[in-house]
Design a protein around this motif. Structure first.
Motif, PDB file in Angstrom:
ATOM      1  N   ASP A  83       8.819  17.994 -42.206  1.00  0.00           N
ATOM      2  CA  ASP A  83       8.125  19.159 -41.655  1.00  0.00           C
ATOM      3  C   ASP A  83       9.135  20.131 -41.067  1.00  0.00           C
ATOM      4  O   ASP A  83       9.839  19.803 -40.125  1.00  0.00           O
ATOM      5  CB  ASP A  83       7.148  18.734 -40.564  1.00  0.00           C
ATOM      6  N   THR A  84       9.186  21.318 -41.647  1.00  0.00           N
ATOM      7  CA  THR A  84      10.093  22.357 -41.182  1.00  0.00           C
ATOM      8  C   THR A  84       9.313  23.664 -41.073  1.00  0.00           C
ATOM      9  O   THR A  84       8.455  23.940 -41.897  1.00  0.00           O
ATOM     10  CB  THR A  84      11.256  22.553 -42.185  1.00  0.00           C
ATOM     11  N   THR A  85       9.633  24.445 -40.064  1.00  0.00           N
ATOM     12  CA  THR A  85       9.031  25.768 -39.924  1.00  0.00           C
ATOM     13  C   THR A  85      10.136  26.806 -40.044  1.00  0.00           C
ATOM     14  O   THR A  85      11.179  26.696 -39.406  1.00  0.00           O
ATOM     15  CB  THR A  85       8.325  25.907 -38.559  1.00  0.00           C
ATOM     16  N   VAL A  86       9.893  27.803 -40.888  1.00  0.00           N
ATOM     17  CA  VAL A  86      10.861  28.874 -41.117  1.00  0.00           C
ATOM     18  C   VAL A  86      10.198  30.193 -40.740  1.00  0.00           C
ATOM     19  O   VAL A  86       9.114  30.500 -41.237  1.00  0.00           O
ATOM     20  CB  VAL A  86      11.309  28.904 -42.598  1.00  0.00           C
ATOM     21  N   GLY A  87      10.839  30.942 -39.875  1.00  0.00           N
ATOM     22  CA  GLY A  87      10.324  32.249 -39.474  1.00  0.00           C
ATOM     23  C   GLY A  87      11.006  33.362 -40.244  1.00  0.00           C
ATOM     24  O   GLY A  87      12.217  33.337 -40.430  1.00  0.00           O
ATOM     25  N   VAL A  88      10.210  34.320 -40.718  1.00  0.00           N
ATOM     26  CA  VAL A  88      10.764  35.489 -41.416  1.00  0.00           C
ATOM     27  C   VAL A  88      10.195  36.750 -40.777  1.00  0.00           C
ATOM     28  O   VAL A  88       9.132  36.726 -40.159  1.00  0.00           O
ATOM     29  CB  VAL A  88      10.452  35.476 -42.931  1.00  0.00           C
ATOM     30  N   SER A 118       5.236  22.097 -50.567  1.00  0.00           N
ATOM     31  CA  SER A 118       4.378  23.250 -50.300  1.00  0.00           C
ATOM     32  C   SER A 118       5.024  24.175 -49.278  1.00  0.00           C
ATOM     33  O   SER A 118       5.821  23.746 -48.446  1.00  0.00           O
ATOM     34  CB  SER A 118       3.008  22.798 -49.785  1.00  0.00           C
ATOM     35  N   VAL A 119       4.678  25.452 -49.396  1.00  0.00           N
ATOM     36  CA  VAL A 119       5.101  26.477 -48.442  1.00  0.00           C
ATOM     37  C   VAL A 119       3.856  27.299 -48.128  1.00  0.00           C
ATOM     38  O   VAL A 119       3.252  27.884 -49.031  1.00  0.00           O
ATOM     39  CB  VAL A 119       6.212  27.389 -49.017  1.00  0.00           C
ATOM     40  N   ASN A 120       3.468  27.309 -46.854  1.00  0.00           N
ATOM     41  CA  ASN A 120       2.250  28.017 -46.446  1.00  0.00           C
ATOM     42  C   ASN A 120       2.490  28.782 -45.152  1.00  0.00           C
ATOM     43  O   ASN A 120       3.305  28.366 -44.325  1.00  0.00           O
ATOM     44  CB  ASN A 120       1.107  27.019 -46.234  1.00  0.00           C
ATOM     45  N   VAL A 121       1.760  29.884 -44.991  1.00  0.00           N
ATOM     46  CA  VAL A 121       1.839  30.638 -43.742  1.00  0.00           C
ATOM     47  C   VAL A 121       1.143  29.808 -42.669  1.00  0.00           C
ATOM     48  O   VAL A 121      -0.026  29.461 -42.800  1.00  0.00           O
ATOM     49  CB  VAL A 121       1.177  32.021 -43.873  1.00  0.00           C
ATOM     50  N   ALA A 132       5.271  27.125 -42.994  1.00  0.00           N
ATOM     51  CA  ALA A 132       5.376  25.663 -42.942  1.00  0.00           C
ATOM     52  C   ALA A 132       5.949  25.208 -44.272  1.00  0.00           C
ATOM     53  O   ALA A 132       5.316  25.356 -45.317  1.00  0.00           O
ATOM     54  CB  ALA A 132       4.006  25.055 -42.699  1.00  0.00           C
ATOM     55  N   VAL A 133       7.158  24.667 -44.232  1.00  0.00           N
ATOM     56  CA  VAL A 133       7.841  24.176 -45.431  1.00  0.00           C
ATOM     57  C   VAL A 133       7.680  22.657 -45.421  1.00  0.00           C
ATOM     58  O   VAL A 133       8.147  21.994 -44.488  1.00  0.00           O
ATOM     59  CB  VAL A 133       9.334  24.586 -45.422  1.00  0.00           C
ATOM     60  N   ARG A 134       7.014  22.091 -46.450  1.00  0.00           N
ATOM     61  CA  ARG A 134       6.621  20.690 -46.432  1.00  0.00           C
ATOM     62  C   ARG A 134       6.977  19.966 -47.735  1.00  0.00           C
ATOM     63  O   ARG A 134       6.127  19.749 -48.588  1.00  0.00           O
ATOM     64  CB  ARG A 134       5.110  20.562 -46.193  1.00  0.00           C
ATOM     65  N   PRO A 135       8.220  19.535 -47.893  1.00  0.00           N
ATOM     66  CA  PRO A 135       8.563  18.696 -49.047  1.00  0.00           C
ATOM     67  C   PRO A 135       8.435  17.202 -48.685  1.00  0.00           C
ATOM     68  O   PRO A 135       8.454  16.841 -47.510  1.00  0.00           O
ATOM     69  CB  PRO A 135      10.027  19.048 -49.300  1.00  0.00           C
TER      70      PRO A 135
END
Length: 180
Positions: A83-88, A118-121, A132-135
């Motif tokens: 579980d990783t969160t990436v802010g843009v 998956s990658v979701n807002v 939310a970056v979820r591999p």
């Protein structure tokens, strides 16, 4: 009375050890969380279970507590989600950003493609759109994948011109005429 109380704890740990050996909720090498301790199982003895924490500390947990508490086995299913969160910034094209992240995940040989990453807002925050970056990966690859995602996101975003925001505040100063 003192001997009876001492034996009660000892018998509880013995009974817990027997139950753990019979039901096998974890095995040596599994990554588990129990009794507030996260670690890899090093030894399962009749009275205690020894865990090695990510900080390489040895934690010895009584089996009575192990048998009577919650156990989370991160290794049992053969895959674990990172579980990783990436802010843009709000400015860049969100679809392009998601495509860059998904391509990055698909290119990583340690990331499992089933289930698909998956990658979701996840949030529209004050200074960023959080994704939310979820591999998924094998449990033994968890930290390699986690650190690689963090490093690769920065490198790919720099190459693609996608900026990672930092908290900002706009300050407006209004000047009014003084009344006499």
């Amino acid at each position: 009375l003192a001997i009876g109380l001492a034996l009660q704890g000892l018998l509880s740990n013995f009974a817990g050890g027997v139950l753990l050996i019979i039901f096998k909720p974890y095995k040596i090498g599994d990554l588990i969380e129990a009794q507030g301790v996260l670690g890899s199982v090093k030894e399962i003895e009749i009275f205690t279970t020894k865990l090695v924490t990510p900080e390489n500390k040895l934690a010895i947990v009584p089996n009575g507590a192990m048998a009577n508490g919650n156990i989370v086995n991160y290794t049992a299913e053969g895959k674990i989600r990172v579980d990783t969160t990436v802010g843009v910034d709000y400015g860049p094209d969100l679809q392009k950003t998601k495509e860059v992240l998904l391509a990055m995940l698909k290119a990583n040989p340690q990331v499992l493609q089933d289930p698909a990453p998956s990658v979701n807002v996840s949030e529209l925050a004050d200074s960023s759109v959080n994704l939310a970056v979820r591999p998924f990966c094998k449990p033994e690859d968890y930290w390699d994948v986690y650190w690689d995602i963090t490093r690769t996101v920065k490198m790919r975003f720099d190459a693609e011109g996608i900026s990672i925001p930092f908290p900002q505040r706009d300050v407006h100063i209004y000047q009014t005429a003084l009344e006499k």
